[in-house]
Design an enzyme around this catalytic site. Structure first.
Site, PDB file in Angstrom:
ATOM      1  N   SER A  35       1.790   7.631  -2.452  1.00 23.44           N
ATOM      2  CA  SER A  35       3.340   7.361  -1.908  1.00 23.44           C
ATOM      3  C   SER A  35       3.942   6.393  -2.959  1.00 23.44           C
ATOM      4  O   SER A  35       4.127   6.804  -3.911  1.00 23.44           O
ATOM      5  CB  SER A  35       3.051   6.897  -0.594  1.00 23.44           C
ATOM      6  OG  SER A  35       4.179   6.660   0.070  1.00 23.44           O
ATOM      7  N   HIS A  36       4.403   5.282  -2.346  1.00 22.79           N
ATOM      8  CA  HIS A  36       5.407   4.467  -2.776  1.00 22.79           C
ATOM      9  C   HIS A  36       4.826   3.672  -3.954  1.00 22.79           C
ATOM     10  O   HIS A  36       5.459   2.696  -4.769  1.00 22.79           O
ATOM     11  CB  HIS A  36       6.393   3.712  -2.029  1.00 22.79           C
ATOM     12  CG  HIS A  36       5.241   2.997  -1.096  1.00 22.79           C
ATOM     13  ND1 HIS A  36       4.400   3.615  -0.296  1.00 22.79           N
ATOM     14  CD2 HIS A  36       4.857   1.702  -0.836  1.00 22.79           C
ATOM     15  CE1 HIS A  36       3.684   2.651   0.260  1.00 22.79           C
ATOM     16  NE2 HIS A  36       4.208   1.506  -0.074  1.00 22.79           N
TER      17      HIS A  36
ATOM     18  N   ASP B 161      10.732   8.685  -2.453  1.00 23.18           N
ATOM     19  CA  ASP B 161       9.670   7.872  -3.201  1.00 23.18           C
ATOM     20  C   ASP B 161       8.572   8.906  -3.765  1.00 23.18           C
ATOM     21  O   ASP B 161       8.958   9.988  -3.996  1.00 23.18           O
ATOM     22  CB  ASP B 161       8.612   7.096  -1.913  1.00 23.18           C
ATOM     23  CG  ASP B 161       7.995   8.181  -1.032  1.00 23.18           C
ATOM     24  OD1 ASP B 161       8.602   8.958  -1.035  1.00 23.18           O
ATOM     25  OD2 ASP B 161       7.261   7.566  -0.540  1.00 23.18           O
TER      26      ASP B 161
ATOM     27  N   ASP C 177       6.048  10.666  -3.466  1.00 18.87           N
ATOM     28  CA  ASP C 177       5.507  11.725  -2.761  1.00 18.87           C
ATOM     29  C   ASP C 177       6.702  12.395  -1.956  1.00 18.87           C
ATOM     30  O   ASP C 177       6.420  13.682  -1.090  1.00 18.87           O
ATOM     31  CB  ASP C 177       4.058  11.716  -1.928  1.00 18.87           C
ATOM     32  CG  ASP C 177       4.347  10.743  -0.721  1.00 18.87           C
ATOM     33  OD1 ASP C 177       5.297   9.744  -0.700  1.00 18.87           O
ATOM     34  OD2 ASP C 177       3.638  10.943   0.260  1.00 18.87           O
TER      35      ASP C 177
ATOM     36  N   ASP D  21       8.299  11.573   0.872  1.00 16.97           N
ATOM     37  CA  ASP D  21       8.491  11.484   2.358  1.00 16.97           C
ATOM     38  C   ASP D  21       9.325  10.616   2.582  1.00 16.97           C
ATOM     39  O   ASP D  21       9.883  10.493   3.806  1.00 16.97           O
ATOM     40  CB  ASP D  21       7.063  11.541   2.928  1.00 16.97           C
ATOM     41  CG  ASP D  21       6.067  10.401   2.486  1.00 16.97           C
ATOM     42  OD1 ASP D  21       6.781   9.567   1.676  1.00 16.97           O
ATOM     43  OD2 ASP D  21       5.155  10.208   3.198  1.00 16.97           O
ATOM     44  N   ARG D  22       9.583   9.415   1.997  1.00 13.37           N
ATOM     45  CA  ARG D  22      10.425   8.255   2.093  1.00 13.37           C
ATOM     46  C   ARG D  22      11.909   8.616   1.689  1.00 13.37           C
ATOM     47  O   ARG D  22      11.975   9.424   1.074  1.00 13.37           O
ATOM     48  CB  ARG D  22       9.906   6.975   1.745  1.00 13.37           C
ATOM     49  CG  ARG D  22       8.603   6.657   2.188  1.00 13.37           C
ATOM     50  CD  ARG D  22       8.451   5.282   1.524  1.00 13.37           C
ATOM     51  NE  ARG D  22       7.099   4.711   2.343  1.00 13.37           N
ATOM     52  CZ  ARG D  22       6.714   3.496   2.250  1.00 13.37           C
ATOM     53  NH1 ARG D  22       7.513   2.443   1.956  1.00 13.37           N
ATOM     54  NH2 ARG D  22       5.494   3.182   2.833  1.00 13.37           N
TER      55      ARG D  22
ATOM     56  N   LYS E  50       6.970  12.678   7.444  1.00 17.18           N
ATOM     57  CA  LYS E  50       8.241  12.083   7.392  1.00 17.18           C
ATOM     58  C   LYS E  50       8.916  13.017   5.957  1.00 17.18           C
ATOM     59  O   LYS E  50       8.110  13.487   5.109  1.00 17.18           O
ATOM     60  CB  LYS E  50       8.414  10.669   7.044  1.00 17.18           C
ATOM     61  CG  LYS E  50       7.668  10.176   6.107  1.00 17.18           C
ATOM     62  CD  LYS E  50       7.446   8.579   6.318  1.00 17.18           C
ATOM     63  CE  LYS E  50       7.015   7.725   5.307  1.00 17.18           C
ATOM     64  NZ  LYS E  50       5.611   7.529   5.362  1.00 17.18           N
TER      65      LYS E  50
HETATM   66  C1  G16 Z   1       2.725   4.993   5.310  1.00 20.76           C
HETATM   67  C2  G16 Z   1       2.724   5.752   6.743  1.00 20.76           C
HETATM   68  C3  G16 Z   1       3.997   5.265   7.312  1.00 20.76           C
HETATM   69  C4  G16 Z   1       3.776   3.689   7.215  1.00 20.76           C
HETATM   70  C5  G16 Z   1       3.895   3.265   5.885  1.00 20.76           C
HETATM   71  C6  G16 Z   1       3.925   1.775   5.772  1.00 20.76           C
HETATM   72  O1  G16 Z   1       3.593   5.796   4.608  1.00 20.76           O
HETATM   73  O2  G16 Z   1       2.892   7.206   6.498  1.00 20.76           O
HETATM   74  O3  G16 Z   1       3.781   5.772   8.633  1.00 20.76           O
HETATM   75  O4  G16 Z   1       4.825   3.259   8.033  1.00 20.76           O
HETATM   76  O5  G16 Z   1       2.733   3.705   5.147  1.00 20.76           O
HETATM   77  O6  G16 Z   1       2.405   1.456   6.324  1.00 20.76           O
HETATM   78  P1  G16 Z   1       2.181   0.026   5.943  1.00 20.76           P
HETATM   79  O7  G16 Z   1       3.091  -1.001   6.715  1.00 20.76           O
HETATM   80  O8  G16 Z   1       0.795   0.005   6.570  1.00 20.76           O
HETATM   81  O9  G16 Z   1       2.032  -0.306   4.298  1.00 20.76           O
HETATM   82  P2  G16 Z   1       3.721   6.071   2.948  1.00 20.76           P
HETATM   83  O10 G16 Z   1       5.136   6.822   2.667  1.00 20.76           O
HETATM   84  O11 G16 Z   1       3.111   5.124   2.276  1.00 20.76           O
HETATM   85  O12 G16 Z   1       2.840   7.288   2.945  1.00 20.76           O
END
Ligand code: G16
Length: 544
Positions: A113-114, A277, A279, A281-282, A376
């Site tokens: 992800s990010h 981000d 991937d 989704d953000r 997302k």
């Molecule tokens: C993931 C989850 C999200 C979550 C985010 C932050 O996002 O899919 O639902 O809100 O992590 O999670 P945490 O607060 O536990 O770091 P992504 O975009 O990283 O896949």
């Protein structure tokens, strides 16, 4: 088929976090590490033999090697067909779209992800189920339990697959189909949004700047914004996906998307700025010198949903993660919509969407989407905002948000992250809060009266499954809140997230700078958790 059974041993720590397994690339590179995790899924999933899986990732370092490993294991484990995004690329929302459109059994998404990429960065993998959404906890827990006792995995002893040529080939008895990673997703967006109206808006001179942060959304954003809607070339910046994201941190927030922020806070800024981000989704949404919090973005889109063709008939309901501000709750109340509060993690929205109970979902962590997929979706949010701008001519992003606050009140909101903490100290801090917060009820802190305090637990209204320990909440009588939880997506030490929220109904008081508006609560939050004494940190690493 040349199926090999390879003897292996369990690795510690293969428990998926908030969204799959995320570790340093070096950890994934250890012999058998990725294989163990993937075999654990094949050992615990039921009924996948002979079916279709989807495979793709955000293109970060190790993406291609991991895809080859997974394809050979899929063939050896009896998968019938795998749809692979060309170059082993698929954004997370596109993967969800492809799983749903092609009625696949599920899919593996390769992404952290990010989190930063490159040889010294992070890698990750998650499994999505038939509805296109992240596997719920009962699946991830079963796979994790299997990793603890794994002693062999199955693979094929064959050369690598050509990941770059569109079309079909065979790997043992399994068909590998390399697909265009962009087209199914673009078709879906064209069904939901009025592309003709968006094209007209863009042609009328309303400018957009989309920062793909050298991550996966570049090709998707170019295909839609520049090729389909006719936005001038260069409207998408940092649009070429790179294995290390150009050395950047592909997290669309005010700190990391600094190039976009500079553009949007300079003279002659475009009407809409957005970033996505690693991937895809953000999303982060900006207007001309204006930042829209993800919580407000969800609320504004919900309030304006019927202006978007795909949602013309209204929403079945809305949902937000617990730490997300209550802005959308006010919209739901006004519109008579059900509103659900779930733990952090997109996987918790899946059941609600499958049951037709929530159409729009959102999270404070820059996540917004609808039931068109089960992830997302960063570009979806950008197109939704463009659609709202097209339907409210002459109004800027700031005008629309300010009018929203005037109507519903403003939820001042901020998240303070303390990254890279000693894990033991962070866990002790949370234990301290769990022990002390319930006793605060009725106390007055700096003039704020505590209504209740607890550790959030959730019972899924669809299948009755329970999730406990989802974040410590301190709720005040005036509706203000402080929430604490440890991130489930980091790979180094622990990250403490502190979420602070205050509701302000009076429009005359809607122009205060956010940190100033929340200053008292920020002080209370630091004091209650003894953050500096316990972690040695006087200030957060990132404020969003
Ligand atoms: C993931 C989850 C999200 C979550 C985010 C932050 O996002 O899919 O639902 O809100 O992590 O999670 P945490 O607060 O536990 O770091 P992504 O975009 O990283 O896949």
């Amino acid at each position: 088929m040349n199926v090999s059974e390879i003897t292996t041993r369990p690795f510690e720590g293969q428990k998926p976090g908030t969204s799959g397994l995320r570790k340093k690339v070096d950890v994934f590179r250890q012999p058998h590490y990725l294989e163990d995790f993937v075999q654990a899924w094949f050992d615990t999933l039921e009924g996948y033999r002979g079916t279709t899986l989807v495979l793709g990732g955000d293109g970060r370092h190790y993406n291609r090697q991991a895809a080859q490993t997974i394809l050979k294991m899929a063939a050896a484990n009896g998968v019938g067909r795998v749809l692979v995004g060309q170059g082993a690329l698929l954004s997370t929302p596109a993967a969800s779209c492809v799983i749903r459109k092609h009625r696949a059994f599920g899919g593996f998404i390769l992404s952290a992800s990010h989190n930063p990429g490159g040889p010294d960065g992070d890698f990750g993998i998650k499994y999505n189920i038939t509805n296109g959404g992240p596997a719920p906890e009962k699946y991830t827990e079963a796979a994790y339990q299997r990793t603890l006792g794994i002693d062999r995995y199955r693979t094929l002893d064959v050369p690598d697959v050509d990941l770059d040529t569109l079309g079909e080939s065979r790997l043992g008895d399994m068909v590998v189909e390399i697909i265009d990673p962009v087209s199914d997703y673009v078709d879906l967006m064209a069904e939901l949004f009025d592309f003709a109206a968006l094209e007209k808006l863009v042609q009328s001179g309303v400018r957009v700047c989309f920062d793909a942060m050298h991550a996966i959304t570049g090709p998707y954003a170019r295909a839609i914004l520049e090729d389909r809607l006719g936005a001038p070339a260069g409207s998408v910046i940092n649009g070429v996906p790179l294995e290390d994201f150009g050395g950047g941190h592909p997290d669309p927030n005010l700190k990391h998307a600094h190039e976009l922020v500079e553009i949007m806070y300079s003279d002659g800024a475009p009407a809409l700025g957005a970033a996505s981000d690693g991937d895809g989704d953000r999303n982060m949404i900006l207007g001309d010198r204006f930042f829209v919090t993800p919580s407000d973005s969800l609320a504004v889109l919900a309030a304006n949903a019927t202006l978007i063709p795909g949602y013309r008939d209204g929403l079945a309901g809305v949902a937000r993660s617990m730490p997300t501000s209550g802005a959308v709750d006010r919209v739901a109340k006004d519109m008579g919509l059900p509103c659900f509060e779930t733990p952090t993690g997109w996987k918790f929205f899946g059941n609600l969407m499958d049951a037709g109970r929530a159409t729009f979902c959102g999270e404070e962590s820059f996540g917004t989407s609808s039931d068109h997929v089960r992830e997302k979706d960063g570009l979806w949010a950008v197109l939704a905002w463009l659609n709202v701008l097209a339907a409210r001519p002459g109004q800027s992003v700031a005008d629309i948000v300010r009018a929203h606050w005037k109507r519903f009140g403003r939820n001042y909101y901020s998240r303070h992250d303390y990254e890279g903490l000693d894990t033991g100290a962070a866990e002790d801090l949370m234990d301290h809060l769990r022990a002390t917060v319930p006793g605060l009820e009725g106390m007055s802190l700096e003039g704020y009266k505590v209504a209740t305090g607890d550790d959030f637990a959730y019972t899924d209204p669809v299948d009755g499954s329970e999730s406990v320990g989802q974040g410590v909440r301190v709720m005040f009588e005036d509706g203000s809140r402080i929430v604490y939880r440890l991130s489930g997506t980091g790979t180094e030490g622990a990250t403490l997230r502190v979420y602070i929220e205050r509701f302000e109904p009076n429009p005359a008081r809607h122009g205060i700078e956010t940190q100033e508006a929340l200053a008292d609560l920020i002080g209370i939050a630091r004091g209650l958790a003894e953050i500096e004494a316990r972690t040695g940190r006087a200030d957060p690493t990132v404020i969003t």
